[in-house]
Design an enzyme around this catalytic site. Structure first.
Site, mmCIF file in Angstrom:
data_model
loop_
_atom_site.group_PDB
_atom_site.id
_atom_site.type_symbol
_atom_site.label_atom_id
_atom_site.label_comp_id
_atom_site.label_asym_id
_atom_site.label_seq_id
_atom_site.Cartn_x
_atom_site.Cartn_y
_atom_site.Cartn_z
ATOM 1 N N ALA A 159 0.829 -1.215 0.000
ATOM 2 C CA ALA A 159 0.000 0.000 0.000
ATOM 3 C C ALA A 159 0.858 1.257 0.000
ATOM 4 O O ALA A 159 1.451 1.621 1.020
ATOM 5 C CB ALA A 159 -0.932 -0.015 1.212
ATOM 6 N N SER A 177 0.638 9.347 -8.161
ATOM 7 C CA SER A 177 1.666 9.581 -9.179
ATOM 8 C C SER A 177 2.953 10.149 -8.582
ATOM 9 O O SER A 177 4.024 9.990 -9.152
ATOM 10 C CB SER A 177 1.146 10.542 -10.249
ATOM 11 O OG SER A 177 0.014 9.989 -10.860
ATOM 12 N N ILE A 199 -5.834 -0.416 -3.207
ATOM 13 C CA ILE A 199 -4.824 -1.414 -2.850
ATOM 14 C C ILE A 199 -5.308 -2.822 -3.233
ATOM 15 O O ILE A 199 -6.243 -3.362 -2.627
ATOM 16 C CB ILE A 199 -4.454 -1.324 -1.350
ATOM 17 C CG1 ILE A 199 -4.111 0.145 -0.986
ATOM 18 C CG2 ILE A 199 -3.303 -2.269 -1.029
ATOM 19 C CD1 ILE A 199 -3.040 0.794 -1.843
ATOM 20 N N GLN A 209 -7.543 -5.662 -47.023
ATOM 21 C CA GLN A 209 -6.402 -4.844 -46.638
ATOM 22 C C GLN A 209 -6.602 -4.186 -45.265
ATOM 23 O O GLN A 209 -5.658 -4.063 -44.474
ATOM 24 C CB GLN A 209 -6.169 -3.769 -47.701
ATOM 25 C CG GLN A 209 -4.848 -3.071 -47.538
ATOM 26 C CD GLN A 209 -4.669 -1.953 -48.542
ATOM 27 O OE1 GLN A 209 -5.541 -1.097 -48.687
ATOM 28 N NE2 GLN A 209 -3.569 -1.964 -49.251
ATOM 29 N N GLU A 250 0.968 1.080 -11.297
ATOM 30 C CA GLU A 250 2.447 1.100 -11.352
ATOM 31 C C GLU A 250 2.957 2.375 -12.027
ATOM 32 O O GLU A 250 3.968 2.353 -12.715
ATOM 33 C CB GLU A 250 3.006 -0.121 -12.102
ATOM 34 C CG GLU A 250 2.495 -1.450 -11.625
ATOM 35 C CD GLU A 250 3.271 -2.022 -10.439
ATOM 36 O OE1 GLU A 250 4.438 -1.669 -10.278
ATOM 37 O OE2 GLU A 250 2.678 -2.791 -9.672
ATOM 38 N N GLY A 251 2.241 3.463 -11.831
ATOM 39 C CA GLY A 251 2.637 4.748 -12.432
ATOM 40 C C GLY A 251 1.953 4.951 -13.759
ATOM 41 O O GLY A 251 2.118 4.129 -14.679
HETATM 42 C C1 LIG Z 1 -7.143 -1.402 -10.082
HETATM 43 C C2 LIG Z 1 -6.020 -0.682 -9.410
HETATM 44 C C3 LIG Z 1 -5.168 -1.373 -8.559
HETATM 45 C C4 LIG Z 1 -4.146 -0.697 -7.865
HETATM 46 N N1 LIG Z 1 -3.363 -1.387 -6.963
HETATM 47 C C5 LIG Z 1 -2.490 -0.687 -6.179
HETATM 48 C C6 LIG Z 1 -1.762 -1.345 -5.116
HETATM 49 O O1 LIG Z 1 -1.870 -2.559 -4.916
HETATM 50 N N2 LIG Z 1 -0.952 -0.581 -4.322
HETATM 51 C C7 LIG Z 1 -0.785 0.764 -4.507
HETATM 52 O O2 LIG Z 1 -0.052 1.385 -3.751
HETATM 53 N N3 LIG Z 1 -1.461 1.398 -5.511
HETATM 54 C C8 LIG Z 1 -2.303 0.719 -6.333
HETATM 55 N N4 LIG Z 1 -2.990 1.363 -7.339
HETATM 56 C C9 LIG Z 1 -2.834 2.791 -7.476
HETATM 57 C C10 LIG Z 1 -2.086 3.249 -8.722
HETATM 58 O O3 LIG Z 1 -0.716 3.008 -8.580
HETATM 59 C C11 LIG Z 1 -2.438 4.731 -8.876
HETATM 60 O O4 LIG Z 1 -3.807 4.797 -9.296
HETATM 61 C C12 LIG Z 1 -1.561 5.448 -9.851
HETATM 62 O O5 LIG Z 1 -0.247 5.535 -9.347
HETATM 63 C C13 LIG Z 1 -2.097 6.873 -10.130
HETATM 64 O O6 LIG Z 1 -2.399 7.543 -8.962
HETATM 65 P P1 LIG Z 1 -3.831 8.263 -8.810
HETATM 66 O O7 LIG Z 1 -4.882 7.285 -9.163
HETATM 67 O O8 LIG Z 1 -3.895 8.876 -7.465
HETATM 68 O O9 LIG Z 1 -3.834 9.400 -9.905
HETATM 69 P P2 LIG Z 1 -3.210 10.846 -9.797
HETATM 70 O O10 LIG Z 1 -1.861 10.786 -9.184
HETATM 71 O O11 LIG Z 1 -4.210 11.753 -9.180
HETATM 72 O O12 LIG Z 1 -3.089 11.204 -11.320
HETATM 73 C C14 LIG Z 1 -4.238 11.286 -12.168
HETATM 74 C C15 LIG Z 1 -3.808 11.399 -13.586
HETATM 75 O O13 LIG Z 1 -3.093 12.603 -13.765
HETATM 76 C C16 LIG Z 1 -2.062 12.445 -14.708
HETATM 77 N N5 LIG Z 1 -0.783 12.848 -14.088
HETATM 78 C C17 LIG Z 1 -0.379 12.612 -12.831
HETATM 79 N N6 LIG Z 1 0.848 13.170 -12.619
HETATM 80 C C18 LIG Z 1 1.177 13.778 -13.765
HETATM 81 C C19 LIG Z 1 2.306 14.539 -14.203
HETATM 82 N N7 LIG Z 1 3.342 14.765 -13.380
HETATM 83 N N8 LIG Z 1 2.320 15.025 -15.465
HETATM 84 C C20 LIG Z 1 1.270 14.801 -16.296
HETATM 85 N N9 LIG Z 1 0.176 14.090 -15.953
HETATM 86 C C21 LIG Z 1 0.137 13.581 -14.711
HETATM 87 C C22 LIG Z 1 -2.065 10.979 -15.140
HETATM 88 O O14 LIG Z 1 -2.804 10.880 -16.346
HETATM 89 C C23 LIG Z 1 -2.830 10.301 -14.023
HETATM 90 O O15 LIG Z 1 -3.493 9.131 -14.486
HETATM 91 C C24 LIG Z 1 -3.962 0.691 -8.084
HETATM 92 C C25 LIG Z 1 -4.808 1.376 -8.978
HETATM 93 C C26 LIG Z 1 -5.808 0.715 -9.637
HETATM 94 C C27 LIG Z 1 -6.705 1.493 -10.567
#
Ligand SMILES: Cc1cc2nc3c(=O)[nH]c(=O)nc-3n(C[C@H](O)[C@H](O)[C@H](O)COP(=O)(O)OP(=O)(O)OC[C@H]3O[C@@H](n4cnc5c(N)ncnc54)[C@H](O)[C@@H]3O)c2cc1C
Length: 402
Positions: A138, A146, A172, A293, A377-378
């Site tokens: 987590a 992000s 998570i 095609q 994963e980002g």
């Molecule tokens: C089904 C699922 C399973 C997951 N499992 C886990 C887990 O087991 N453990 C865990 O820790 N996390 C987990 N995650 C979380 C996942 O890693 C995050 O959703 C991801 O890192 C993005 O974070 P956020 O959703 O808060 O989006 P935010 O950080 O709010 O970002 C939203 C959007 O903004 C854009 N963005 C963000 N930063 C930038 C930037 N610097 N420049 C330009 N655009 C940007 C991107 O398009 C991004 O998608 C999971 C997510 C999902 C959907």
């Protein structure tokens, strides 16, 4: 039989032992996994405990259940390239994204556990390898995933022999179903110009002050919100050193990205191969679909992109094995692997027409799951940022003006 069986794997010469390994996994998938999977409901996230035990016993015989375990703990570590081959091949099944092979030789603990104390390794690491424990990791919070270092607001405060955690984690995977998890929390805000300090903690679902809320998403396996309200964690459950959790998390994420891309490529290759079989036998006016095609271009674009993605992944894995820093390569693989796979499965669905979105076919499921892969994963944008920054840092200008 596709061209993939060639020893020279699309321009990348695999060592003989990896070709044998790949063939062994293919046989295992065809002869052992597929019959079990054929009996599962469309949106299943795993098989029965009995089937899993059966698959694990075969994987054990193949020497493939302890490949992520260091030798000193009875493991049989393999190269990253071998890990990539296993992930790619074992993703070619209906449950693709939840493979490798229904937990037979996947699973295992997040590798960061091996940096723990001997007691932590004995209590959590070894049973995870044996398949009796399953862990979550987590990092992400409602404030965003992000930019985890700055977004982590969950706070850990030392009180006597315990740490007290307060905060929330989001998305998570499998959290409520897991036997333990690794939670990253802020232990120091950092000073002027200094980043916050993050620490990793091992938690168990029965610890006081922890609760879980399921979040329904596009895919079958649910992620959870984790609520921490004065959650008490014994001091001995700090994983690694206090304040050094962020580098632990980063190493884990970078390490996982190359096999992550390989899994997506495996799914997409299977989708493309299925589509090729379909169009050769689907009559339309003037012949079969494969003579058109518009269809051939979808096949050609998919084949080119998949070969490129695979070469990137194999090259990056080889660089890991040579001990090189692959932070940027891992971002390139994650970005290109997940986006390519999404496009290829989308085209495969188009070639199948209505059958492409039928629940009885695995394509619609792969399509949904690959959509998540561009965020988890980002997100793609963050990886593009990592790649662009590196390019700009290391490039002053071309030779034309120089
Ligand atoms: C089904 C699922 C399973 C997951 N499992 C886990 C887990 O087991 N453990 C865990 O820790 N996390 C987990 N995650 C979380 C996942 O890693 C995050 O959703 C991801 O890192 C993005 O974070 P956020 O959703 O808060 O989006 P935010 O950080 O709010 O970002 C939203 C959007 O903004 C854009 N963005 C963000 N930063 C930038 C930037 N610097 N420049 C330009 N655009 C940007 C991107 O398009 C991004 O998608 C999971 C997510 C999902 C959907």
């Amino acid at each position: 039989m596709t061209q993939q069986t060639a020893a020279n794997h699309y321009g990348f010469t695999l060592p003989e032992e990896l070709i044998l390994l790949r063939d062994q996994i293919r046989r295992f998938m065809r002869e052992e996994v597929k019959p079990i999977e054929d009996e599962l409901p469309h949106d299943a996230t795993g098989c029965s405990a009995e089937d899993r035990k059966h698959l694990r016993s075969i994987a054990e015989e193949m020497g493939l259940t302890r490949t992520s375990v260091p030798e000193e703990y009875g493991g049989n570590p393999i190269s990253t390239l071998a890990r990539v081959i296993i992930t790619e091949e074992s993703s070619k099944c209906r449950l693709g994204a939840y493979s490798p092979a229904l937990g037979a030789f996947g699973g295992g603990p997040p590798n960061i556990i091996w940096g723990g104390t001997p007691q932590q390794i004995e209590k959590y690491g070894i049973p995870s390898v044996e398949g009796s424990l399953f862990a979550f990791v987590a990092i992400t919070e409602p404030t965003g995933g992000s930019d985890p270092r700055n977004n982590i607001q969950t706070r850990a405060v030392k009180k006597g022999s315990h740490w007290i955690l307060n905060g929330r984690k989001m998305w998570i995977t499998g959290a409520k179903l897991a036997s333990y998890g690794i939670i990253f929390a802020r232990t120091d805000d950092g000073g002027e110009g200094q980043p916050p300090q993050i620490t990793a903690f091992i938690v168990e679902p029965h610890f006081p002050g922890i609760s879980f809320n399921e979040i329904e998403v596009i895919r079958a396996l649910s992620p959870y919100e984790i609520v921490l309200e004065d959650c008490e964690i014994p001091e001995e459950n700090v994983l690694g050193k206090v304040g050094e959790g962020f580098s632990v998390a980063q190493n884990w994420l970078v390490d996982a990205r190359i096999p992550y891309a390989a899994g997506c490529i495996g799914i997409a290759q299977e989708a493309l191969d299925m589509a090729c079989g379909w169009v050769k036998n689907r009559p339309v006016r003037g012949g079969m679909l494969d003579g058109k095609q518009a269809i051939q271009w979808m096949i050609a674009d998919s084949e080119v992109e998949l070969r490129a993605a695979r070469l990137l992944v194999y090259a990056a894995a080889s660089r890991v094995d040579a001990g090189e820093n692959v932070k940027v390569d891992a971002s390139i693989c994650k970005l290109y692997g997940t986006e390519t796979a999404g496009r290829v499965v989308d085209r495969a669905i188009q070639m199948f027409g209505g059958m492409g979105v039928a629940k009885e076919m695995p394509l619609e499921r792969w399509y949904r799951e690959l959509r998540v892969k561009r965020i988890g994963e980002g997100p793609s944008e963050v990886h593009r940022m990592v790649i662009a920054r590196d390019k700009l840092r290391n490039t002053d200008g071309g030779s034309y003006f120089g």
